[in-house]
Design a protein around this motif. Structure first.
Motif, PDB file in Angstrom:
ATOM      1  N   LEU A   1      -6.268  -5.488   3.730  1.00  0.00           N
ATOM      2  CA  LEU A   1      -4.992  -4.933   4.234  1.00  0.00           C
ATOM      3  C   LEU A   1      -4.411  -5.476   5.350  1.00  0.00           C
ATOM      4  CD1 LEU A   1      -5.330  -1.165   3.571  1.00  0.00           C
ATOM      5  CD2 LEU A   1      -4.206  -2.716   2.095  1.00  0.00           C
TER       6      LEU A   1
ATOM      7  N   LEU B   1       1.024  -1.252  -0.072  1.00  0.00           N
ATOM      8  CA  LEU B   1       0.188   0.041   0.012  1.00  0.00           C
ATOM      9  C   LEU B   1       0.970   1.172   0.129  1.00  0.00           C
ATOM     10  CD1 LEU B   1      -2.704   1.565   0.354  1.00  0.00           C
ATOM     11  CD2 LEU B   1      -2.474   1.373   2.813  1.00  0.00           C
TER      12      LEU B   1
ATOM     13  N   ILE C   1      -5.040   4.464   7.022  1.00  0.00           N
ATOM     14  CA  ILE C   1      -5.605   3.915   6.028  1.00  0.00           C
ATOM     15  C   ILE C   1      -6.813   4.437   5.508  1.00  0.00           C
ATOM     16  CG2 ILE C   1      -3.974   1.921   6.332  1.00  0.00           C
ATOM     17  CD1 ILE C   1      -6.525   0.340   7.320  1.00  0.00           C
TER      18      ILE C   1
ATOM     19  N   THR D   1      -0.785  -6.368   4.505  1.00  0.00           N
ATOM     20  CA  THR D   1      -0.132  -5.455   3.499  1.00  0.00           C
ATOM     21  C   THR D   1       1.170  -4.548   4.030  1.00  0.00           C
ATOM     22  OG1 THR D   1      -2.034  -5.280   2.283  1.00  0.00           O
ATOM     23  CG2 THR D   1      -0.467  -3.698   1.950  1.00  0.00           C
ATOM     24  N   GLU D   2       2.207  -4.545   3.236  1.00  0.00           N
ATOM     25  CA  GLU D   2       3.198  -3.664   3.637  1.00  0.00           C
ATOM     26  C   GLU D   2       2.919  -2.143   3.286  1.00  0.00           C
ATOM     27  OE1 GLU D   2       6.229  -4.741   5.035  1.00  0.00           O
ATOM     28  OE2 GLU D   2       5.415  -6.669   4.903  1.00  0.00           O
ATOM     29  N   LEU D   3       3.345  -1.300   4.239  1.00  0.00           N
ATOM     30  CA  LEU D   3       2.847   0.140   3.946  1.00  0.00           C
ATOM     31  C   LEU D   3       4.073   1.060   3.761  1.00  0.00           C
ATOM     32  CD1 LEU D   3       0.792   0.647   7.227  1.00  0.00           C
ATOM     33  CD2 LEU D   3       0.061  -0.469   4.962  1.00  0.00           C
ATOM     34  N   TYR D   4       4.057   1.599   2.632  1.00  0.00           N
ATOM     35  CA  TYR D   4       4.976   2.636   2.167  1.00  0.00           C
ATOM     36  C   TYR D   4       4.334   4.054   2.179  1.00  0.00           C
ATOM     37  CZ  TYR D   4       8.648   4.914  -0.523  1.00  0.00           C
ATOM     38  OH  TYR D   4       9.422   5.697  -1.180  1.00  0.00           O
ATOM     39  N   ILE D   5       4.720   4.863   3.000  1.00  0.00           N
ATOM     40  CA  ILE D   5       4.273   6.360   3.163  1.00  0.00           C
ATOM     41  C   ILE D   5       5.300   7.168   2.734  1.00  0.00           C
ATOM     42  CG2 ILE D   5       3.406   8.066   4.706  1.00  0.00           C
ATOM     43  CD1 ILE D   5       2.323   5.595   6.587  1.00  0.00           C
TER      44      ILE D   5
ATOM     45  N   TYR E   1       9.734  -2.149  -0.875  1.00  0.00           N
ATOM     46  CA  TYR E   1       8.963  -3.299  -0.670  1.00  0.00           C
ATOM     47  C   TYR E   1       9.985  -4.559  -0.819  1.00  0.00           C
ATOM     48  CZ  TYR E   1       5.928  -7.151  -1.822  1.00  0.00           C
ATOM     49  OH  TYR E   1       5.416  -8.483  -1.756  1.00  0.00           O
TER      50      TYR E   1
ATOM     51  N   ARG F   1       0.891   5.193   0.346  1.00  0.00           N
ATOM     52  CA  ARG F   1       0.236   6.472   0.642  1.00  0.00           C
ATOM     53  C   ARG F   1       0.929   7.658   0.442  1.00  0.00           C
ATOM     54  NH1 ARG F   1      -4.714   7.899   4.611  1.00  0.00           N
ATOM     55  NH2 ARG F   1      -4.876   9.998   4.053  1.00  0.00           N
TER      56      ARG F   1
ATOM     57  N   GLN G   1      -0.424   9.148   8.035  1.00  0.00           N
ATOM     58  CA  GLN G   1      -0.231   7.715   8.568  1.00  0.00           C
ATOM     59  C   GLN G   1      -1.345   6.925   9.032  1.00  0.00           C
ATOM     60  OE1 GLN G   1       3.504   6.970  10.600  1.00  0.00           O
ATOM     61  NE2 GLN G   1       4.081   9.352  10.250  1.00  0.00           N
TER      62      GLN G   1
END
Length: 248
Positions: A204, A187, A196, A207-211, A231, A189, A194
């Motif tokens: 999710l 994901l 969802i 799910t790996e988060l990338y902000i 990722y 963003r 920070q």
């Protein structure tokens, strides 16, 4: 679009989801109206779709309009809907050229008739696309998705077609609007927020988060590639230890 090199064996997520945030703030920084930010975001969408397809991503889901967005000023919502119609019409030939299938999730029946018509036509025209599926989340929320899935399951139980003890995680997944689509592995963003934001709440779970602090209109192909590279450095354990993954 260039094809991904066959020599590149690093893991590519099958499904990437994106929360496209920051259009209004971007426009404010530029001294323009919020709709100016939405208009300027089209380039970010185009480059992200192209980058995802080139990398070998199979599903790309864009959070285009949430159910909460209906609470925005009426003039902004109207302008957004007009922009949506124009963009779908303008980008459909490119989707066809690149064999990208268009799908939509959410309460699309709440969209203006003109939007529903353009969306339905674009989905029909691109249904044979096999390179990647582009999923637009329109008038969508994760809580709505879980609620509608629960109602549909309850209907099946009441009709005797489904027994309560037959309901599993797989059963729930099959009633969600994303049935048949793998859960996102990544994901992205933008805008640095920070959270969802009521997006794909069930899907999710792991799910790996990338902000990124970038505002969405500034997001480009190279930024998507940076997210993929981040990722690829992650270790996805799904509750296991690193040692267990090494042994397996």
């Amino acid at each position: 679009m260039a094809a991904r090199s066959e020599k590149d064996t690093s893991p590519i997520p099958a499904h990437v989801a994106v929360i496209m945030d920051g259009n209004g703030r971007w426009a404010k920084q530029k001294g323009g109206l919020r709709i100016f930010g939405h208009q300027s975001a089209i380039t970010a969408v185009r480059e992200t779709v192209e980058a995802a397809a080139e990398a070998g991503v199979r599903f790309l889901t864009l959070y285009a309009f949430s159910t909460e967005n209906w609470a925005r000023p009426a003039h902004e919502v109207t302008a957004l809907m007009q922009l949506l119609v124009h963009t779908i019409r303008q980008e459909t030939p490119t989707l066809l050229k690149n064999s990208i299938r268009l799908q939509a999730i959410g309460q699309t029946e709440s969209l203006p008739v003109s939007c529903q018509r353009e969306l339905a036509e674009a989905m029909e025209l691109t249904q044979a696309g096999s390179r990647m599926t582009l999923v637009l989340a329109l008038s969508y929320s994760g809580r709505w998705d879980l609620t509608q899935a629960s109602r549909r399951m309850a209907t099946e139980v009441a009709a005797g077609r489904l027994q309560p003890d037959q309901i599993t995680e797989q059963t729930m997944a099959g009633f969600l609007s994303t049935a048949g689509i793998p859960d996102p592995e990544l994901l992205i963003r933008t805008s640095g927020e920070q959270r969802i934001s009521n997006f794909l709440l069930w899907q999710l779970a792991y799910t790996e988060l990338y902000i990124t602090n970038l505002l969405w209109p500034d997001f480009r192909r190279e930024h998507f590639q940076e997210a993929l590279q981040a990722y690829q450095q992650r270790e996805r354990r799904f509750g296991k230890t690193s040692e267990q993954l090494t042994v397996s």
